[in-house]
Design a protein around this motif. Structure first.
Motif, PDB file in Angstrom:
ATOM      1  N   GLU A 180       0.750  -1.301   0.004  1.00 10.15           N
ATOM      2  CA  GLU A 180       0.076  -0.042  -0.035  1.00 10.15           C
ATOM      3  C   GLU A 180       1.029   1.162  -0.096  1.00 10.15           C
ATOM      4  OE1 GLU A 180      -3.065   0.638   0.021  1.00 10.15           O
ATOM      5  OE2 GLU A 180      -4.098  -1.336  -0.016  1.00 10.15           O
ATOM      6  N   HIS A 181       0.797   1.946  -1.303  1.00  9.73           N
ATOM      7  CA  HIS A 181       1.714   3.072  -1.225  1.00  9.73           C
ATOM      8  C   HIS A 181       1.642   4.186  -0.146  1.00  9.73           C
ATOM      9  CE1 HIS A 181       3.749   6.542  -3.432  1.00  9.73           C
ATOM     10  NE2 HIS A 181       3.061   7.090  -3.001  1.00  9.73           N
ATOM     11  N   PHE A 182       0.523   4.428   0.504  1.00 12.76           N
ATOM     12  CA  PHE A 182       0.234   5.517   1.301  1.00 12.76           C
ATOM     13  C   PHE A 182       0.496   5.049   2.945  1.00 12.76           C
ATOM     14  CE2 PHE A 182      -2.206   7.427  -2.108  1.00 12.76           C
ATOM     15  CZ  PHE A 182      -1.280   8.316  -2.216  1.00 12.76           C
ATOM     16  N   TYR A 183       0.622   3.663   2.800  1.00 10.60           N
ATOM     17  CA  TYR A 183       0.946   3.044   4.374  1.00 10.60           C
ATOM     18  C   TYR A 183       2.065   2.191   4.632  1.00 10.60           C
ATOM     19  CZ  TYR A 183      -4.068   4.313   4.820  1.00 10.60           C
ATOM     20  OH  TYR A 183      -5.441   5.058   4.689  1.00 10.60           O
ATOM     21  N   VAL A 184       2.790   1.922   3.739  1.00  8.32           N
ATOM     22  CA  VAL A 184       3.995   0.893   3.794  1.00  8.32           C
ATOM     23  C   VAL A 184       5.061   1.645   4.569  1.00  8.32           C
ATOM     24  CG1 VAL A 184       5.099   1.441   1.408  1.00  8.32           C
ATOM     25  CG2 VAL A 184       5.026  -1.044   2.625  1.00  8.32           C
ATOM     26  N   ASP A 187      -0.123   0.560  -5.562  1.00  8.47           N
ATOM     27  CA  ASP A 187       1.571   0.648  -5.433  1.00  8.47           C
ATOM     28  C   ASP A 187       1.877   1.028  -6.787  1.00  8.47           C
ATOM     29  OD1 ASP A 187       1.167  -1.678  -6.737  1.00  8.47           O
ATOM     30  OD2 ASP A 187       2.672  -2.817  -5.761  1.00  8.47           O
ATOM     31  N   PRO A 188       1.481   2.161  -7.435  1.00  8.77           N
ATOM     32  CA  PRO A 188       1.971   2.725  -8.725  1.00  8.77           C
ATOM     33  C   PRO A 188       3.358   3.054  -8.959  1.00  8.77           C
ATOM     34  CG  PRO A 188       0.687   4.496  -7.671  1.00  8.77           C
ATOM     35  CD  PRO A 188       0.751   3.361  -6.901  1.00  8.77           C
ATOM     36  N   TYR A 189       3.749   3.365 -10.180  1.00  7.44           N
ATOM     37  CA  TYR A 189       5.259   3.516 -10.467  1.00  7.44           C
ATOM     38  C   TYR A 189       5.139   5.123 -10.543  1.00  7.44           C
ATOM     39  CZ  TYR A 189       9.908   3.348 -12.671  1.00  7.44           C
ATOM     40  OH  TYR A 189      11.213   3.291 -12.754  1.00  7.44           O
ATOM     41  N   VAL A 190       4.930   5.644  -9.140  1.00 13.49           N
ATOM     42  CA  VAL A 190       5.000   7.418  -9.194  1.00 13.49           C
ATOM     43  C   VAL A 190       6.461   7.806  -8.765  1.00 13.49           C
ATOM     44  CG1 VAL A 190       2.530   7.585  -9.124  1.00 13.49           C
ATOM     45  CG2 VAL A 190       4.056   7.280  -7.105  1.00 13.49           C
ATOM     46  N   LYS A 191       6.553   9.222  -8.926  1.00 16.28           N
ATOM     47  CA  LYS A 191       7.750   9.550  -8.425  1.00 16.28           C
ATOM     48  C   LYS A 191       8.690   9.116  -7.032  1.00 16.28           C
ATOM     49  CE  LYS A 191       6.336  14.381  -7.632  1.00 16.28           C
ATOM     50  NZ  LYS A 191       6.490  15.635  -7.767  1.00 16.28           N
ATOM     51  N   ASN A 192       7.640   9.031  -6.125  1.00 15.27           N
ATOM     52  CA  ASN A 192       7.906   8.907  -4.909  1.00 15.27           C
ATOM     53  C   ASN A 192       7.878   7.578  -4.337  1.00 15.27           C
ATOM     54  OD1 ASN A 192       5.323   9.258  -4.761  1.00 15.27           O
ATOM     55  ND2 ASN A 192       5.167  10.239  -2.762  1.00 15.27           N
ATOM     56  N   SER A 193       7.644   6.623  -5.378  1.00 16.35           N
ATOM     57  CA  SER A 193       7.367   5.156  -4.997  1.00 16.35           C
ATOM     58  C   SER A 193       8.818   4.444  -4.741  1.00 16.35           C
ATOM     59  CB  SER A 193       6.778   4.585  -6.368  1.00 16.35           C
ATOM     60  OG  SER A 193       7.152   3.021  -6.367  1.00 16.35           O
ATOM     61  N   VAL A 251      12.981 -16.991 -22.554  1.00 11.74           N
ATOM     62  CA  VAL A 251      11.766 -16.250 -21.902  1.00 11.74           C
ATOM     63  C   VAL A 251      11.862 -14.663 -22.131  1.00 11.74           C
ATOM     64  CG1 VAL A 251      12.506 -16.283 -19.485  1.00 11.74           C
ATOM     65  CG2 VAL A 251      10.192 -16.174 -20.253  1.00 11.74           C
ATOM     66  N   CYS A 252      10.717 -14.340 -22.375  1.00 11.35           N
ATOM     67  CA  CYS A 252      10.707 -12.451 -22.472  1.00 11.35           C
ATOM     68  C   CYS A 252       9.447 -12.344 -21.693  1.00 11.35           C
ATOM     69  CB  CYS A 252      10.455 -12.034 -23.880  1.00 11.35           C
ATOM     70  SG  CYS A 252      10.236 -10.664 -24.054  1.00 11.35           S
ATOM     71  N   ILE A 253       9.795 -11.587 -20.805  1.00 11.66           N
ATOM     72  CA  ILE A 253       8.648 -11.180 -19.787  1.00 11.66           C
ATOM     73  C   ILE A 253       8.306  -9.685 -20.033  1.00 11.66           C
ATOM     74  CG2 ILE A 253       8.029 -10.866 -17.365  1.00 11.66           C
ATOM     75  CD1 ILE A 253       9.004 -13.615 -17.899  1.00 11.66           C
ATOM     76  N   TYR A 254       6.856  -9.593 -20.229  1.00 12.84           N
ATOM     77  CA  TYR A 254       6.336  -7.926 -20.387  1.00 12.84           C
ATOM     78  C   TYR A 254       5.630  -7.628 -19.205  1.00 12.84           C
ATOM     79  CZ  TYR A 254       7.172  -9.424 -25.432  1.00 12.84           C
ATOM     80  OH  TYR A 254       7.505  -9.773 -26.494  1.00 12.84           O
ATOM     81  N   GLY A 255       5.531  -6.355 -19.012  1.00 17.69           N
ATOM     82  CA  GLY A 255       4.467  -5.723 -18.029  1.00 17.69           C
ATOM     83  C   GLY A 255       3.422  -4.715 -18.349  1.00 17.69           C
ATOM     84  N   LEU A 256       2.484  -4.706 -17.791  1.00 19.39           N
ATOM     85  CA  LEU A 256       1.335  -3.656 -18.130  1.00 19.39           C
ATOM     86  C   LEU A 256       0.740  -3.467 -16.805  1.00 19.39           C
ATOM     87  CD1 LEU A 256      -0.277  -1.981 -20.117  1.00 19.39           C
ATOM     88  CD2 LEU A 256      -1.840  -3.959 -20.341  1.00 19.39           C
ATOM     89  N   GLY A 257       1.448  -2.462 -16.326  1.00 21.49           N
ATOM     90  CA  GLY A 257       0.721  -1.704 -14.873  1.00 21.49           C
ATOM     91  C   GLY A 257       0.474  -0.268 -14.765  1.00 21.49           C
ATOM     92  N   PHE A 258       0.553  -0.010 -13.614  1.00 23.03           N
ATOM     93  CA  PHE A 258      -0.085   1.488 -13.357  1.00 23.03           C
ATOM     94  C   PHE A 258       1.355   2.639 -13.283  1.00 23.03           C
ATOM     95  CE2 PHE A 258      -3.797  -0.639 -13.148  1.00 23.03           C
ATOM     96  CZ  PHE A 258      -4.927   0.233 -12.743  1.00 23.03           C
ATOM     97  N   GLY A 259       1.439   3.684 -13.896  1.00 26.09           N
ATOM     98  CA  GLY A 259       2.047   4.847 -13.690  1.00 26.09           C
ATOM     99  C   GLY A 259       1.668   5.782 -12.989  1.00 26.09           C
TER     100      GLY A 259
END
Length: 377
Positions: free
Chosen positions: A62-66, A94-100, A128-136
């Motif tokens: 959890e971004h705001f609590y961890v 847990d997005p990939y934001v600047k303070n992550s 193997v090739c690993i791709y990722g589609l998440g949250f920025g």
């Protein structure tokens, strides 16, 4: 090349605030420890089985609590599985934001954070090739660009996705995708996250799997919770579900018609829970139905009688003290008229909540007409 061994989990939500179980700091602390314990169980499984890949499909924390101590613990455990490649795609919690921590923490060398900056990693030694589609960011519109389509059929292609699949009714942008468009990407395994309940072999090719939260987080997550482990190659996909949860949630609705004491209520609650491990259970109890004029449930007493038998429980009294309304509606005068009018409204009610409130109003009105006063329920 031999098949690749993997473990796939998602939505652990480390350091979750657990606001649904009240302000008890000690109980919340134990639930947070449960999440750490489940993570440790997963890492121990990876070590024991010499897993090649650990796939984490978002909302690891959890971004705001961890707390940083939690991230340090996670990274130390990753260091213990040096020969396992760990792939993480950020989620909406847990997005990939600047303070992550994903951006500003020095992760162990076997950890790969997949983002728009690095949407794929090729491991030619594993084929193997690993791709990722998440949250920025905390919200994301769904999209699939050509970079996520497998472009080398000789490699085992795996995609990590955090998003809402085949449920486009939501107005919030939680990476809205369809299993049909995911199936067209020619992946050999799609590690989905975001749903907290398990989904197997979704899509046209049967390669989309969502393990759900490995530890349930609320009363809408009843039943077993766990992870997927398996093997994948160009010609094989073998997936097994493993239950790892420490606690379990249960919602219980009890009709109290015919019950005449709080002790009897508690007896019925225990009987309804059956063989559940009560010390590891969180139970929401809703008392419903009509009670007699001689008995009304005492919620405080019921809680005292249950105290200590479960990790957490809550009791909601939705019972309605009863009169014989079918008899009262036929009475002449104001009382009969009042009962008839209210019952007509009850029959036309559009929801259970509306019906409950109308029945309470009916009871209060009859009580006032009969006794000249109202006793608060």
């Amino acid at each position: 090349m031999r098949p690749i061994k993997f473990v796939h989990f998602s939505d652990l939500h480390l350091d979750s605030p657990f606001t649904s179980i009240g302000p008890d700091v000690e109980r919340i602390s134990q639930r947070r420890q449960d999440l750490i314990d489940v993570f440790d169980v997963i890492i121990d499984m990876v070590k024991r089985e010499n897993t090649d890949l650990l796939l984490i499909s978002g909302d690891l924390y959890e971004h705001f609590y961890v707390k940083k101590s939690t991230i340090n613990h996670v990274n130390c455990r990753f260091r213990e599985i040096e020969d396992t490649k760990v792939f993480i795609v950020p989620g909406n919690h847990d997005p990939y934001v600047k303070n992550s921590y994903y951006k500003n923490f020095e992760w162990n060398s076997n950890v790969y954070i997949l983002s728009e900056e690095r949407p794929k990693v090729e491991l030619f030694d594993m084929n193997v090739c690993i791709y990722g589609l998440g949250f920025g960011d905390f919200y994301k519109d769904g999209f699939l660009s050509d970079e996520f389509k497998a472009d080398n059929d000789k490699l085992v292609n795996i995609l990590l996705v955090h998003g809402t699949v085949d449920m486009n009714f939501t107005k919030k942008a939680y990476n809205l995708l369809s299993s049909e468009e995911l199936s067209k990407l020619n992946m050999d395994y799609i590690a989905l996250g975001h749903f907290h309940n398990r989904i197997d072999d979704l899509g046209q090719k049967g390669v989309i799997y969502n393990p759900g939260s490995p530890e349930p987080l609320g009363f809408d997550e009843e039943g077993e919770h766990g992870i997927f482990k398996g093997t994948v190659s160009k010609s094989l996909l073998d997936v097994e579900y493993v239950c790892v949860n420490r606690k379990q949630y249960r919602s219980l609705s009890l009709n109290l018609e015919g019950i005449n004491s709080d002790e009897h209520v508690v007896e019925k609650i225990r009987h309804s829970l059956g063989n559940m491990s009560l010390e590891n259970s969180l139970v929401s109890i809703k008392l419903k139905g009509y009670t007699s004029d001689e008995y009304r449930p005492n919620k405080a007493k019921i809680k005292r009688l249950l105290e200590g038998s479960m990790f957490y429980f809550d009791v909601e009294d939705k019972t309605i003290p009863g009169y014989n309304y079918d008899e009262l509606r036929n009475e002449p005068g104001l009382k009969g008229l009042y009962v008839r009018k209210l019952l007509e409204m009850v029959y036309r009610a559009n929801s259970e909540k509306e019906r409950y409130l109308l029945m309470k109003s009916l009871y209060y009105g009859v009580e006032a007409l009969e006794k000249g006063r109202i006793e608060e329920l």
